[in-house]
Scaffold this active site. Structure first.
Site, PDB file in Angstrom:
ATOM      1  N   CYS A 148      -8.497   4.749   1.482  1.00  0.00           N
ATOM      2  CA  CYS A 148      -9.147   4.662   2.786  1.00  0.00           C
ATOM      3  C   CYS A 148      -8.395   5.492   3.812  1.00  0.00           C
ATOM      4  O   CYS A 148      -7.175   5.602   3.758  1.00  0.00           O
ATOM      5  CB  CYS A 148      -9.183   3.219   3.278  1.00  0.00           C
ATOM      6  SG  CYS A 148     -10.029   2.059   2.193  1.00  0.00           S
TER       7      CYS A 148
ATOM      8  N   ASN B  26     -18.013  12.010   3.564  1.00  0.00           N
ATOM      9  CA  ASN B  26     -17.572  13.198   2.841  1.00  0.00           C
ATOM     10  C   ASN B  26     -17.586  14.354   3.826  1.00  0.00           C
ATOM     11  O   ASN B  26     -18.462  14.423   4.702  1.00  0.00           O
ATOM     12  CB  ASN B  26     -18.514  13.570   1.693  1.00  0.00           C
ATOM     13  CG  ASN B  26     -18.439  12.635   0.504  1.00  0.00           C
ATOM     14  OD1 ASN B  26     -17.460  11.915   0.332  1.00  0.00           O
ATOM     15  ND2 ASN B  26     -19.480  12.633  -0.308  1.00  0.00           N
TER      16      ASN B  26
ATOM     17  N   GLU C  76      -4.058   0.365  -1.896  1.00  0.00           N
ATOM     18  CA  GLU C  76      -3.351  -0.787  -2.436  1.00  0.00           C
ATOM     19  C   GLU C  76      -2.773  -0.484  -3.823  1.00  0.00           C
ATOM     20  O   GLU C  76      -3.421   0.153  -4.653  1.00  0.00           O
ATOM     21  CB  GLU C  76      -4.286  -1.998  -2.553  1.00  0.00           C
ATOM     22  CG  GLU C  76      -4.977  -2.393  -1.264  1.00  0.00           C
ATOM     23  CD  GLU C  76      -6.342  -1.738  -1.105  1.00  0.00           C
ATOM     24  OE1 GLU C  76      -7.120  -2.192  -0.237  1.00  0.00           O
ATOM     25  OE2 GLU C  76      -6.621  -0.765  -1.844  1.00  0.00           O
TER      26      GLU C  76
ATOM     27  N   TYR D 253      -7.610 -13.840   5.080  1.00  0.00           N
ATOM     28  CA  TYR D 253      -6.333 -13.277   5.525  1.00  0.00           C
ATOM     29  C   TYR D 253      -6.376 -12.679   6.931  1.00  0.00           C
ATOM     30  O   TYR D 253      -5.338 -12.274   7.461  1.00  0.00           O
ATOM     31  CB  TYR D 253      -5.866 -12.196   4.545  1.00  0.00           C
ATOM     32  CG  TYR D 253      -6.837 -11.042   4.409  1.00  0.00           C
ATOM     33  CD1 TYR D 253      -6.776  -9.951   5.267  1.00  0.00           C
ATOM     34  CD2 TYR D 253      -7.819 -11.042   3.434  1.00  0.00           C
ATOM     35  CE1 TYR D 253      -7.671  -8.899   5.169  1.00  0.00           C
ATOM     36  CE2 TYR D 253      -8.716  -9.996   3.317  1.00  0.00           C
ATOM     37  CZ  TYR D 253      -8.632  -8.928   4.175  1.00  0.00           C
ATOM     38  OH  TYR D 253      -9.522  -7.893   4.071  1.00  0.00           O
TER      39      TYR D 253
ATOM     40  N   ASP E 130       0.844  -1.198   0.000  1.00  0.00           N
ATOM     41  CA  ASP E 130       0.000   0.000   0.000  1.00  0.00           C
ATOM     42  C   ASP E 130       0.877   1.245   0.000  1.00  0.00           C
ATOM     43  O   ASP E 130       1.945   1.268   0.631  1.00  0.00           O
ATOM     44  CB  ASP E 130      -0.872   0.058   1.264  1.00  0.00           C
ATOM     45  CG  ASP E 130      -2.061  -0.878   1.205  1.00  0.00           C
ATOM     46  OD1 ASP E 130      -2.027  -1.847   0.421  1.00  0.00           O
ATOM     47  OD2 ASP E 130      -3.012  -0.648   1.971  1.00  0.00           O
TER      48      ASP E 130
ATOM     49  N   HIS F  72     -17.412   9.302   0.068  1.00  0.00           N
ATOM     50  CA  HIS F  72     -16.447   8.709  -0.854  1.00  0.00           C
ATOM     51  C   HIS F  72     -15.111   8.353  -0.220  1.00  0.00           C
ATOM     52  O   HIS F  72     -14.213   7.859  -0.913  1.00  0.00           O
ATOM     53  CB  HIS F  72     -16.214   9.660  -2.037  1.00  0.00           C
ATOM     54  CG  HIS F  72     -17.390   9.777  -2.948  1.00  0.00           C
ATOM     55  ND1 HIS F  72     -18.437  10.640  -2.692  1.00  0.00           N
ATOM     56  CD2 HIS F  72     -17.709   9.132  -4.083  1.00  0.00           C
ATOM     57  CE1 HIS F  72     -19.343  10.528  -3.652  1.00  0.00           C
ATOM     58  NE2 HIS F  72     -18.927   9.622  -4.506  1.00  0.00           N
TER      59      HIS F  72
END
Length: 222
Positions: free
Chosen positions: A63, A106, A185, A95, A38, A147
């Site tokens: 994120c 937002n 990522e 995982y 990331d 978002h």
């Protein structure tokens, strides 16, 4: 200390130093975990250009991760716990034990919330709020859904979980940054899968960024 342990300590310290300067670092969690790298930013340093880099050069989900203490103070739930829908049942991950996802938000001063300017505003305002959590100010300043995906770090960070969320928040703490980071990522345009560590290292060299293995952060900061 062995040579490998010394190298890990140096690599982890370089990542802390980069974070203290407000620079992003590339973190590969572990081959036996997600196996992903990331791009991770201190949330307070995320500009519109940083959002564009994550969109174009990384390609994963952008994120914002908050420490457990900040998330608790802001009354942020785990999304799995509040979803009243059959899809949230039997939520097993290959995982890890659970997802870190919380709300999507937002900032109220954004328009659609998805542009680079809008997302950077939401993220930097989240960083400011994480430094001094106030649930009333959070509700007044942000709206859901939005978002920017929020993530909650585990209470004891790397002692509980070794995901990018915890690795990033541990770096932020060591670098004296607010307890909020942004993770995205890195994906491979040719395969559609996770970018390989070798390619992630090459990208870091080309861009003048620091690459670090998760184990080095765990060893130095856990």
């Amino acid at each position: 200390m062995s040579r490998s342990e010394s190298a890990d300590a140096d690599t982890a310290q370089a990542a802390v130093d980069a974070f203290a300067r407000g620079e992003p670092v590339l973190i590969h969690d572990a081959a036996d975990r997600e196996g992903e790298t990331d791009i991770v930013y201190p949330a307070g340093s995320v500009t519109p250009e940083a959002v564009a880099r994550m969109r174009n050069d990384a390609g994963g989900l952008i994120c914002a991760a908050l420490s457990d203490a900040a998330a608790d103070a802001l009354e942020l739930p785990f999304m799995q716990d509040v979803l009243d829908h059959p899809t949230s049942a039997d939520h097993e991950l290959a995982y890890d034990e659970r997802s870190s996802f919380s709300l999507t938000v937002n900032h109220r001063d954004t328009f659609t919330g998805v542009t680079d300017d809008d997302r950077s505003l939401t993220i930097t305002e989240l960083a400011a709020l994480a430094a001094d959590p106030d649930p009333e100010a959070f509700a007044e300043s942000f709206r859901s859904p939005g978002h920017v995906h929020l993530l909650r770090a585990a209470p004891d960070l790397l002692a509980d979980r070794e995901g990018h969320t915890e690795l990033g928040i541990a770096l932020a703490a060591a670098a004296d940054q607010p307890p909020a980071v942004v993770v995205c990522e890195m994906l491979d345009d040719e395969t559609g899968g996770a970018l390989s560590p070798a390619d992630a290292r090459a990208y870091a060299r080309e861009q003048g960024l620091h690459y670090v293995e998760g184990r080095a952060i765990v060893s130095a900061l856990a």
